[in-house]
Scaffold this active site. Structure first.
Site, PDB file in Angstrom:
ATOM      1  N   ASN A   8     -11.857   3.646   1.162  1.00 41.45           N
ATOM      2  CA  ASN A   8     -11.064   4.139   2.273  1.00 41.45           C
ATOM      3  C   ASN A   8     -12.048   4.702   3.310  1.00 41.45           C
ATOM      4  O   ASN A   8     -13.257   4.559   3.157  1.00 41.45           O
ATOM      5  CB  ASN A   8     -10.067   5.200   1.781  1.00 41.45           C
ATOM      6  CG  ASN A   8      -8.791   5.188   2.608  1.00 41.45           C
ATOM      7  OD1 ASN A   8      -8.860   5.176   3.843  1.00 41.45           O
ATOM      8  ND2 ASN A   8      -7.648   5.185   1.960  1.00 41.45           N
ATOM      9  N   THR A   9     -11.554   5.348   4.345  1.00 47.40           N
ATOM     10  CA  THR A   9     -12.453   5.780   5.418  1.00 47.40           C
ATOM     11  C   THR A   9     -13.268   7.023   5.041  1.00 47.40           C
ATOM     12  O   THR A   9     -12.858   7.824   4.215  1.00 47.40           O
ATOM     13  CB  THR A   9     -11.639   6.091   6.690  1.00 47.40           C
ATOM     14  OG1 THR A   9     -10.613   7.014   6.344  1.00 47.40           O
ATOM     15  CG2 THR A   9     -11.004   4.838   7.252  1.00 47.40           C
ATOM     16  N   GLY A  58     -15.331   0.439  10.079  1.00 48.46           N
ATOM     17  CA  GLY A  58     -16.044  -0.509  10.925  1.00 48.46           C
ATOM     18  C   GLY A  58     -17.452  -0.740  10.398  1.00 48.46           C
ATOM     19  O   GLY A  58     -17.867  -0.118   9.407  1.00 48.46           O
ATOM     20  N   GLY A 113     -16.201  -2.098   6.706  1.00 46.75           N
ATOM     21  CA  GLY A 113     -17.112  -2.685   7.678  1.00 46.75           C
ATOM     22  C   GLY A 113     -17.321  -4.175   7.601  1.00 46.75           C
ATOM     23  O   GLY A 113     -18.204  -4.708   8.282  1.00 46.75           O
ATOM     24  N   ASN A 158       0.856  -1.198   0.000  1.00 47.51           N
ATOM     25  CA  ASN A 158       0.000   0.000   0.000  1.00 47.51           C
ATOM     26  C   ASN A 158       0.886   1.240   0.000  1.00 47.51           C
ATOM     27  O   ASN A 158       1.765   1.389   0.846  1.00 47.51           O
ATOM     28  CB  ASN A 158      -0.913  -0.034   1.229  1.00 47.51           C
ATOM     29  CG  ASN A 158      -1.905   1.107   1.250  1.00 47.51           C
ATOM     30  OD1 ASN A 158      -1.568   2.235   1.596  1.00 47.51           O
ATOM     31  ND2 ASN A 158      -3.148   0.820   0.875  1.00 47.51           N
ATOM     32  N   CYS A 180      -4.846  10.827  -0.075  1.00 51.34           N
ATOM     33  CA  CYS A 180      -3.988  11.832   0.568  1.00 51.34           C
ATOM     34  C   CYS A 180      -4.102  13.179  -0.126  1.00 51.34           C
ATOM     35  O   CYS A 180      -4.366  13.252  -1.319  1.00 51.34           O
ATOM     36  CB  CYS A 180      -2.530  11.415   0.499  1.00 51.34           C
ATOM     37  SG  CYS A 180      -2.281   9.691   0.694  1.00 51.34           S
TER      38      CYS A 180
HETATM   39  C1  LIG Z   1      -6.189   2.566  12.075  1.00 50.10           C
HETATM   40  C2  LIG Z   1      -6.389   2.580  10.581  1.00 50.10           C
HETATM   41  C3  LIG Z   1      -5.325   2.934   9.744  1.00 50.10           C
HETATM   42  C4  LIG Z   1      -5.490   2.955   8.354  1.00 50.10           C
HETATM   43  N1  LIG Z   1      -4.415   3.241   7.560  1.00 50.10           N
HETATM   44  C5  LIG Z   1      -4.533   3.157   6.202  1.00 50.10           C
HETATM   45  C6  LIG Z   1      -3.400   3.334   5.347  1.00 50.10           C
HETATM   46  O1  LIG Z   1      -2.268   3.533   5.811  1.00 50.10           O
HETATM   47  N2  LIG Z   1      -3.582   3.258   3.995  1.00 50.10           N
HETATM   48  C7  LIG Z   1      -4.818   2.996   3.451  1.00 50.10           C
HETATM   49  O2  LIG Z   1      -4.932   2.911   2.227  1.00 50.10           O
HETATM   50  N3  LIG Z   1      -5.897   2.803   4.241  1.00 50.10           N
HETATM   51  C8  LIG Z   1      -5.785   2.876   5.594  1.00 50.10           C
HETATM   52  N4  LIG Z   1      -6.895   2.646   6.396  1.00 50.10           N
HETATM   53  C9  LIG Z   1      -8.206   2.371   5.766  1.00 50.10           C
HETATM   54  C10 LIG Z   1      -8.497   0.881   5.700  1.00 50.10           C
HETATM   55  O3  LIG Z   1      -7.511   0.198   4.937  1.00 50.10           O
HETATM   56  C11 LIG Z   1      -9.886   0.626   5.100  1.00 50.10           C
HETATM   57  O4  LIG Z   1      -9.937   1.182   3.801  1.00 50.10           O
HETATM   58  C12 LIG Z   1     -11.010   1.234   5.923  1.00 50.10           C
HETATM   59  O5  LIG Z   1     -10.712   1.191   7.284  1.00 50.10           O
HETATM   60  C13 LIG Z   1     -12.372   0.567   5.672  1.00 50.10           C
HETATM   61  O6  LIG Z   1     -12.369  -0.786   6.071  1.00 50.10           O
HETATM   62  P1  LIG Z   1     -12.890  -1.320   7.505  1.00 50.10           P
HETATM   63  O7  LIG Z   1     -14.240  -0.721   7.737  1.00 50.10           O
HETATM   64  O8  LIG Z   1     -12.901  -2.817   7.382  1.00 50.10           O
HETATM   65  O9  LIG Z   1     -11.900  -0.836   8.509  1.00 50.10           O
HETATM   66  C14 LIG Z   1      -6.755   2.628   7.783  1.00 50.10           C
HETATM   67  C15 LIG Z   1      -7.803   2.265   8.636  1.00 50.10           C
HETATM   68  C16 LIG Z   1      -7.645   2.230  10.014  1.00 50.10           C
HETATM   69  C17 LIG Z   1      -8.800   1.829  10.878  1.00 50.10           C
END
Ligand SMILES: Cc1cc2nc3c(=O)[nH]c(=O)nc-3n(C[C@H](O)[C@H](O)[C@H](O)COP(=O)(O)O)c2cc1C
Ligand SMILES: Cc1cc2nc3c(=O)[nH]c(=O)nc-3n(C[C@H](O)[C@H](O)[C@H](O)COP(=O)(O)OP(=O)(O)OC[C@H]3O[C@@H](n4cnc5c(N)ncnc54)[C@H](O)[C@@H]3O)c2cc1C
Ligand code: FES
Lengths: 244, 303
Positions: B193-194, B218, B245, B100, B131
């Site tokens: 992503n978030t 989540g 999630g 990544n 970013c």
């Molecule tokens: C603590 C944390 C750090 C993350 N760091 C990155 C990152 O460095 N690069 C990236 O592309 N996504 C990053 N993400 C996003 C996750 O890879 C993912 O896209 C997002 O959390 C949605 O999935 P989930 O609901 O299963 O967590 C991060 C998420 C969390 C929770």
């Protein structure tokens, strides 16, 4: 680190807001005082990190203050209920630096980890002095328990309603070989500034995982970036870098 | 090929379960708990050209059915990742890993990807365009189809491995960004992503996160993520990796029906370090229950 299911053996209030919980189960992952466990609570997404207060062969004691939803839920738990926990987290205190007469400094819910530390230091034959700080008389807990171990105990209360009036830094003894400290950050800063000699201090951060996977709890130190959940929570005085 | 296996941009995965970037570090914390070779692969912590400490703490806040993070891409920089993290990883993980990559200019993305492209252990480059673009007024690359496409072109020009563009959900029309990336030559897409969010501390009346805002992930985001995977996979013909999630075998199946070829899992690993292993173990029984013979057959089945 180990993922375990622990059973509540006892859960009782020590003060209006502070509870004492004994849990039974596999606690072999704990190796040092100052480590913590991370509790999974029904309906809460993140786990709750709580320090180890005492350790038995198949039991661990924790002391927690009710401050929000998770800890309120814990206070309502009954003996026999089960809790998922990640055990053996964090580095814990290093006893090899203690010297001849170590000093333990605990404030509020920073007092509990000092209990197991006191036991371990006494078992090494060292006399232990403890300075315990609270806000007021009604919030004091574990003074008798520390005395029963054989520690020389001084209690300080911020409002002067019990023991020495003031903060732990107003009650530090003249002589000791080395100190160990746990408490809220303002107290850590005050101890760092005023306590003579060297020591180890335990830090708190909001945590995502508690085992080093998320980088949620990082801090800068003289010796590089550290994760409070893994390379901490205990830092040596010499490596601490205050960020502001 | 087993009943769980899928093909992701020409590389076979034993199963579609992939721990997501940022929630799995560089793998060893989990390798202490279980044999991580059971995973399809995993996406390692977002890596940049230079080392980064990231944002001040608090970086984490809880939400209903999820969490906010403002870690800010803490990582040791690509050179250390190659000289230290990858050799350590080799001892515990014997499959191609997903690298990544983050950056703050198209050139920076390209330089970092070029270095990782030479590493045999790297199977895919997952390029995170959430970013801020330092040359574009701080707006994220992923919110502008042209800016995202410029990153794809810069990276594709210097790499041979499959390039998967990781999209941000903080846009009005995610399919438009997806199509621009496909046209620019992306081999695959991953999302979401978030989602940008925040929480206040009621006692101090101030934001909990030192960075004020952070990314929501989540179970709370699952329906939003599923909707976007559905829209994007309908709009493009390259493979889509779905995430957001996911926390059970049935969520994995639902994401695949929405159009995902593989599924990433982030936050669930933080609250249950065994989440991915458990989901892989539960998949066959869940497939039996739903009358699914092979997972690869259901991709986009919900369209
Ligand atoms: C603590 C944390 C750090 C993350 N760091 C990155 C990152 O460095 N690069 C990236 O592309 N996504 C990053 N993400 C996003 C996750 O890879 C993912 O896209 C997002 O959390 C949605 O999935 P989930 O609901 O299963 O967590 C991060 C998420 C969390 C929770
Ligand atoms: C290593 C470590 C050891 C700890 N040991 C103890 C202990 O022995 N006894 C004790 O009473 N407390 C201890 N704490 C603090 C304890 O974790 C929090 O008080 C608790 O998580 C609050 O949960 P809540 O649901 O009641 O509060 P809420 O405010 O509802 O919690 C919401 C979120 O914020 C987090 N959070 C809130 N306050 C804190 C805080 N001060 N530190 C870290 N996270 C926080 C919670 O974990 C949760 O994720 C420790 C914290 C850490 C990091
Ligand atoms: S809380 Fe996740 S790395 Fe420390």
């Amino acid at each position: 680190m180990k993922d375990c299911i622990l059973t509540v053996a006892e859960n009782r209030p020590l003060t209006k807001e502070v509870y004492h919980m004994a849990l039974r189960g596999d606690v072999r992952a704990f190796t040092a005082p100052g480590q913590f466990l991370n509790l999974k609570l029904e309906g809460q997404f993140l786990r709750r990190p709580i320090s180890v207060c005492d350790l038995g062969e198949d039991s661990v004691t924790i002391i927690y203050k009710v401050v929000g939803r998770g800890t309120a839920q814990m206070a309502a738990m009954l003996p026999g209920e089960k809790l998922r926990a990640l055990t053996g987290l964090g580095n814990g205190y290093d006893l090899t630096d203690a010297g001849e007469a170590p000093l333990l400094i605990g404030g509020g819910v920073g007092v509990p980890p000092m209990y197991l530390l006191a036991k371990r230091l006494l078992a090494l034959g060292k006399p232990v002095q403890a300075v315990l700080g609270f806000n007021r008389a009604s919030e004091v807990f574990y003074e008798e328990e520390f005395r029963a171990l054989g520690c020389a105990v001084t209690v300080a209360t911020a409002d002067g309603s019990y023991g020495v009036r003031g903060f732990v830094t107003d009650a530090l003894p003249e002589t000791y070989s080395y100190y160990y400290c746990c408490g809220p950050e303002p107290m850590l800063r005050a101890v760092y500034r005023t306590a003579k000699g060297s020591g180890q201090l335990s830090f708190e951060k909001r945590m995502g995982c508690g085992f080093g996977a998320c980088m949620g709890c990082s801090c800068k130190t003289i010796t590089g970036y550290k994760r409070i959940c893994r390379e901490g929570p205990v830092l040596r005085k010499e490596e601490i870098l205050w960020e502001d | 090929m087993g009943r769980l296996s899928v093909d992701l941009c020409g590389v076979t995965l034993d199963n579609p379960v992939i721990p997501a970037s940022g929630a799995f570090g560089y793998g060893y914390e989990f390798a202490e708990l279980y044999d991580i070779n059971c995973l399809g692969t995993f996406s390692f912590k977002g890596t940049t050209l230079l080392p980064r400490f990231g944002n001040p703490t608090p970086r984490i806040a809880e939400t209903p059915a999820g969490m906010l993070n403002s870690v800010g891409l803490q990582n040791p920089g690509v050179e250390k990742v190659i000289s230290e993290e990858l050799p350590k990883l080799k001892k515990v993980f014997h499959k191609p890993v997903m690298a990544n990559v983050s950056g703050f200019s198209a050139e920076e993305y390209a330089k970092t990807c070029e270095l990782l492209d030479q590493e045999e252990q790297v199977g895919w480059l997952e390029v995170n365009v959430s970013c801020p673009n330092v040359h574009g007024g701080g707006m994220s690359f992923g919110t502008d189809p042209q800016a995202a496409a410029s990153v794809v072109r810069a990276v594709k020009a210097v790499t041979k491995k499959p390039v998967i563009l990781k999209l941000t959900p903080n846009v009005t029309d995610i399919a438009a960004v997806a199509v621009a990336c496909e046209e620019a030559g992306a081999d695959g897409l991953s999302l979401i992503n978030t989602l940008l969010g925040m929480r206040l501390d009621l006692r101090t009346r101030k934001p909990i996160l030192a960075n004020v805002m952070g990314g929501l992930s989540g179970p709370a985001v699952f329906p939003v993520a599923l909707r976007m995977v559905y829209q994007v996979s309908k709009a493009v013909s390259i493979p889509v990796v779905g995430m957001g999630g996911v926390s059970s075998a049935s969520d994995v199946i639902e994401m695949m029906l929405a159009g995902a070829t593989a599924v990433e899992i982030g936050a669930a690993n933080l609250t249950d370090p065994f989440a991915c292993k458990r989901i892989i173990d539960e998949l066959p029984a869940e497939m039996d229950r739903l009358g699914i013979d092979r997972l690869s057959e259901i991709i986009g089945g919900g369209h």
